[in-house]
Scaffold this motif. Sequence first.
Motif, PDB file in Angstrom:
ATOM      1  N   HIS A  62       0.849  -1.191   0.000  1.00 19.79           N
ATOM      2  CA  HIS A  62       0.000   0.000   0.000  1.00 19.79           C
ATOM      3  C   HIS A  62       0.882   1.236   0.000  1.00 19.79           C
ATOM      4  O   HIS A  62       1.995   1.219   0.545  1.00 19.79           O
ATOM      5  CB  HIS A  62      -0.881   0.059   1.251  1.00 19.79           C
ATOM      6  N   LEU A  65      -2.285   5.760   1.984  1.00 22.71           N
ATOM      7  CA  LEU A  65      -3.556   5.527   2.662  1.00 22.71           C
ATOM      8  C   LEU A  65      -3.303   4.938   4.037  1.00 22.71           C
ATOM      9  O   LEU A  65      -2.186   4.533   4.368  1.00 22.71           O
ATOM     10  CB  LEU A  65      -4.435   4.571   1.844  1.00 22.71           C
ATOM     11  N   THR A  67      -5.130   1.850   6.380  1.00 27.63           N
ATOM     12  CA  THR A  67      -6.162   0.829   6.488  1.00 27.63           C
ATOM     13  C   THR A  67      -6.729   0.865   7.905  1.00 27.63           C
ATOM     14  O   THR A  67      -5.988   1.046   8.876  1.00 27.63           O
ATOM     15  CB  THR A  67      -5.610  -0.578   6.199  1.00 27.63           C
ATOM     16  N   TRP A 125     -10.450   2.151   4.076  1.00 26.25           N
ATOM     17  CA  TRP A 125      -9.231   2.898   3.786  1.00 26.25           C
ATOM     18  C   TRP A 125      -9.517   4.370   3.982  1.00 26.25           C
ATOM     19  O   TRP A 125     -10.596   4.868   3.617  1.00 26.25           O
ATOM     20  CB  TRP A 125      -8.769   2.726   2.343  1.00 26.25           C
TER      21      TRP A 125
END
Length: 297
Positions: A62, A65, A67, A125
Amino acid sequence: MSSEGDTLLLTGHESDLGGGFIVHRLLPSGKRQRVGPFIFFDHFGPVMHPPEANTDVRPHPHIGLATVTYLFEGAMMHRDSLGSVQRIEPGAINWMSAGRGIVHSERTPDDLRTVPRASHGLQLWVALPADQEETEPSFAHTGSEQIPEVPLDGAHVRVLVGSAWGATSPVRPNSDTLYLDIRLEPGRTLDLPALATEMAVYGVDRPLTINGAPLPSHTMAVVDGAAQIRNDTDGELRFVVIGGEPFEGDRFIWWNFVSSRKERVAQAAQDWDAKRFADVPGEHERIDLPVRRPHWF
């Protein structure tokens, strides 16, 4: 998607994450990419998996962002490239900020692999502010017992992120963020204040009534200001509230990457393909990039 007056309704769609692991995805939508900083909203379960089911999510990357994992039932084991190892159980909030890049896996805990097991929760997210997209990655676990709970007349509120009814969550988001888990008794009404600049309500298990209009379960209502929620069913219902301060500018999303810059998403894809991301200690698998790429790569 439909609209009732000033309330935008998002019905979402089913998505198979692999191995038959089905989620109901509400965000991003074709007409509404995000609510506040929330840019991705998946609801999975409730489902009972047989012992032989493989619902492991192998290591994947990722960027840009955070999570936000929250379970109603079941358990999963989180591991990431920072060396974090954390069992995630119902009621806890797990906030992983990817920043410039992180890799993680989510697997069935070993003690649950040989028995039937329940799975029910939300995977969200949060897009990072543009000036935080390249910060160092981090992982923070907040146990269920640390989440403030507010008893109201006919309702019970867990303040997962942000502040509501005089309670503030210890979870530290990257921007102004609201996330509530609310249970409402049958026949009762809750007046939901305008707790955030942008706000949405999602019915987890039963239909509810919002501002006098029906909201089916598994449907999201993006509300304009305060809202009145009523439970006209014969049992307790559960809904969540998400929201916060919106960002200026676009966010580009492809696969597991989010950025305010298209070229940064393309670079992250190249980095994953070239195995330039850090490894997750103890992991020897990975999820490869999807074959189909966006036209702007």
